[in-house]
Design a protein around this motif. Structure first.
Motif, PDB file in Angstrom:
ATOM      1  N   ILE A 126      -9.496  54.311 -37.214  1.00  0.00           N
ATOM      2  CA  ILE A 126      -9.369  53.987 -35.783  1.00  0.00           C
ATOM      3  C   ILE A 126     -10.733  53.905 -35.127  1.00  0.00           C
ATOM      4  O   ILE A 126     -11.059  52.935 -34.431  1.00  0.00           O
TER       5      ILE A 126
ATOM      6  N   ILE B  71     -12.675  50.792 -33.490  1.00  0.00           N
ATOM      7  CA  ILE B  71     -13.080  50.826 -32.083  1.00  0.00           C
ATOM      8  C   ILE B  71     -14.507  50.345 -31.932  1.00  0.00           C
ATOM      9  O   ILE B  71     -14.838  49.562 -31.026  1.00  0.00           O
TER      10      ILE B  71
ATOM     11  N   THR C  47      -3.625  60.020 -31.973  1.00  0.00           N
ATOM     12  CA  THR C  47      -3.725  58.576 -32.193  1.00  0.00           C
ATOM     13  C   THR C  47      -3.617  57.818 -30.874  1.00  0.00           C
ATOM     14  O   THR C  47      -4.417  56.910 -30.586  1.00  0.00           O
TER      15      THR C  47
ATOM     16  N   LEU D 269      -6.666  55.532 -29.167  1.00  0.00           N
ATOM     17  CA  LEU D 269      -6.480  54.108 -28.895  1.00  0.00           C
ATOM     18  C   LEU D 269      -6.380  53.813 -27.398  1.00  0.00           C
ATOM     19  O   LEU D 269      -6.797  52.747 -26.941  1.00  0.00           O
ATOM     20  N   GLY D 270      -5.824  54.763 -26.639  1.00  0.00           N
ATOM     21  CA  GLY D 270      -5.546  54.509 -25.230  1.00  0.00           C
ATOM     22  C   GLY D 270      -6.683  54.790 -24.282  1.00  0.00           C
ATOM     23  O   GLY D 270      -6.568  54.509 -23.095  1.00  0.00           O
TER      24      GLY D 270
ATOM     25  N   ARG E  18     -12.366  52.673 -22.936  1.00  0.00           N
ATOM     26  CA  ARG E  18     -11.887  51.428 -23.527  1.00  0.00           C
ATOM     27  C   ARG E  18     -12.898  50.294 -23.379  1.00  0.00           C
ATOM     28  O   ARG E  18     -12.837  49.316 -24.117  1.00  0.00           O
TER      29      ARG E  18
ATOM     30  N   MET F  62     -14.657  49.451 -26.518  1.00  0.00           N
ATOM     31  CA  MET F  62     -13.890  48.881 -27.622  1.00  0.00           C
ATOM     32  C   MET F  62     -13.974  47.365 -27.607  1.00  0.00           C
ATOM     33  O   MET F  62     -14.231  46.750 -26.567  1.00  0.00           O
TER      34      MET F  62
ATOM     35  N   MET G 200      -9.152  45.652 -29.962  1.00  0.00           N
ATOM     36  CA  MET G 200      -8.772  47.059 -29.930  1.00  0.00           C
ATOM     37  C   MET G 200      -8.257  47.456 -28.546  1.00  0.00           C
ATOM     38  O   MET G 200      -7.367  48.306 -28.429  1.00  0.00           O
ATOM     39  N   GLN G 201      -8.791  46.849 -27.503  1.00  0.00           N
ATOM     40  CA  GLN G 201      -8.268  47.126 -26.170  1.00  0.00           C
ATOM     41  C   GLN G 201      -6.825  46.670 -26.045  1.00  0.00           C
ATOM     42  O   GLN G 201      -6.004  47.337 -25.405  1.00  0.00           O
TER      43      GLN G 201
ATOM     44  N   VAL H 241      -4.699  46.441 -28.584  1.00  0.00           N
ATOM     45  CA  VAL H 241      -3.916  47.371 -29.389  1.00  0.00           C
ATOM     46  C   VAL H 241      -3.642  48.651 -28.596  1.00  0.00           C
ATOM     47  O   VAL H 241      -2.543  49.220 -28.636  1.00  0.00           O
ATOM     48  N   GLY H 242      -4.634  49.100 -27.838  1.00  0.00           N
ATOM     49  CA  GLY H 242      -4.490  50.318 -27.058  1.00  0.00           C
ATOM     50  C   GLY H 242      -3.415  50.245 -25.996  1.00  0.00           C
ATOM     51  O   GLY H 242      -2.905  51.276 -25.542  1.00  0.00           O
TER      52      GLY H 242
ATOM     53  N   THR I  44       0.009  52.126 -26.056  1.00  0.00           N
ATOM     54  CA  THR I  44       0.110  53.529 -25.655  1.00  0.00           C
ATOM     55  C   THR I  44       0.190  53.614 -24.144  1.00  0.00           C
ATOM     56  O   THR I  44      -0.394  52.784 -23.437  1.00  0.00           O
TER      57      THR I  44
END
Length: 400
Positions: free
Chosen positions: A36, A40, A325, A329-330, A336, A339, A343-344, A346-347, A350
């Motif tokens: 992860i 990121i 997790t 990610l969040g 963020r 990132m 990846m943003q 994907v976050g 959450t």
């Protein structure tokens, strides 16, 4: 003695081998988190590469030099130029540049004022204006450097072209004006923080929200484990044998988790106001709305996990993996804006990301409550869906 020591060691290894969750925590979770964080920072500050900066550009100068500057920025792989929204086409360019920062569509906005190019050879050259949001501590500095470099290169190209033209004119026997210097002076870039006025700390709201949501999830999942304890002590069975139904139990637990979670967030933000100057009371309406849906979603998730697990130990292991997790990610652990764009995105699966974005809109961007509808809707729907999921999973207790 060595044999006894070895037997104790083997017993411990066999116990680890048969404890599937413990194996996951020992061998799988570290690899997952390494992956992860590697993802990121891929393409970001940790990889030696530069994450693309979302930049809005307002060019008010018709001179070809200004167009050359914009072309160089467009061609820079570190920058992604975003267009103004169609409903803002008729607005003042400076307002459009500021609004691009406020609504989050751009990390920075560049304004090339009218007459900028013509003023460069004079003793009082005009400045370029770079509008930014100080909560992103990387993009403004990097963009200022890239703009300065691009403008300097554009000025140098024009200077060379004029020198060539001057030599050509001189070779034709015509009296020429003095040629400009070959190396142009670096142009001035004035950076303007459009959001920090009156705020004591540009990132305290983001950090308060991130930490509050992460620990809210930990405390909610821990408290939801009381369902499993009640099952083990047969308290749940006795409750179900009475007039209390499973729906009543789950809703009661959910309300209890939501109330405690709400108090937890209130304490966090009250401390942020007292110590760090975050204006909670001045934005009380937006804060309360975001807090209600955030604690509702956290409580529903905790109950769904408890209903899905078979024991308190299993819930503890699963909740630690899931909460860490989601927090990674969040944006609870790493901002963020550091990132990559992928990846943003994907976050956004959450609700940490949605909660942090909502609190940021309230406390940092000063946006009206109406702008919170995406965050409020996602968190409210998530709470309803997970509470329904908990009810479906809890039917196993009714069947006993």
């Amino acid at each position: 003695m060595p044999r006894l020591v070895w037997e104790v060691t083997l017993v411990g290894l066999r116990r680890l081998w048969h404890g599937k969750l413990e194996l996951v925590l020992v061998f799988v979770v570290p690899v997952v988190f390494f992956t992860i964080f590697a993802l990121i920072f891929t393409g970001g500050v940790g990889s030696g590469k530069t994450k693309r900066i979302k930049a809005a550009v307002e060019n008010l100068d018709a001179d070809p030099l200004a167009a050359m500057l914009i072309d160089r920025l467009v061609g820079d792989p570190s920058i992604r130029i975003v267009n103004a929204r169609s409903d803002q086409a008729t607005r003042d360019p400076y307002d459009r540049a500021r609004d691009a920062i406020l609504d989050g569509s751009a990390a920075v906005s560049l304004v090339v004022p009218e007459g900028w190019a013509e003023s460069q050879p004079t003793s009082a050259p005009a400045k370029l204006f770079l509008l930014y949001d100080a909560s992103d501590q990387v993009a403004p500095r990097l963009m200022a450097s890239l703009v300065g470099r691009a403008a300097g290169e554009a000025l140098a190209v024009r200077a060379r072209a004029r020198r060539v033209e001057a030599r050509k004119t001189a070779s034709d026997g015509t009296r020429a004006a003095p040629a400009p210097p070959l190396v142009a002076a670096p142009p001035a870039v004035e950076s303007i923080d459009v959001l920090a006025d009156g705020k004591s700390n540009p990132v305290v709201a983001m950090y308060a929200a991130g930490i509050a949501v992460m620990f809210l999830l930990f405390s909610a999942t821990g408290s939801a484990g009381s369902l499993l304890e009640e099952e083990e002590t047969q308290t749940l069975e006795r409750l179900l044998a009475s007039r209390v139904g499973m729906s009543h139990i789950l809703v009661g637990k959910w309300l209890q988790l939501s109330i405690v979670g709400g108090l937890q967030i209130v304490v966090m933000f009250a401390w942020a106001q007292l110590v760090f100057g975050l204006d909670v009371l001045g934005r009380l309406g937006g804060f309360l709305m975001m807090t209600v849906v955030t604690v509702a979603a956290a409580g529903a998730l905790a109950l769904m996990l408890a209903a899905a697990c078979r024991s308190r130990a299993q819930l503890n292991a699963v909740s630690v993996i899931l909460v860490l997790t989601m927090s990674a990610l969040g944006g609870s652990m790493v901002p963020r804006y550091l990132m990559s764009e992928s990846m943003q995105e994907v976050g956004r699966v959450t609700f940490n990301a949605w909660a942090i974005d909502g609190y940021t809109k309230v406390f940092w961007r000063d946006l009206p409550i109406g702008s919170l509808w995406p965050e409020l809707s996602v968190l409210a729907v998530s709470a309803a869906a997970m509470l329904l999921g908990a009810r479906v999973l809890a039917t196993r207790w009714e069947a006993v």
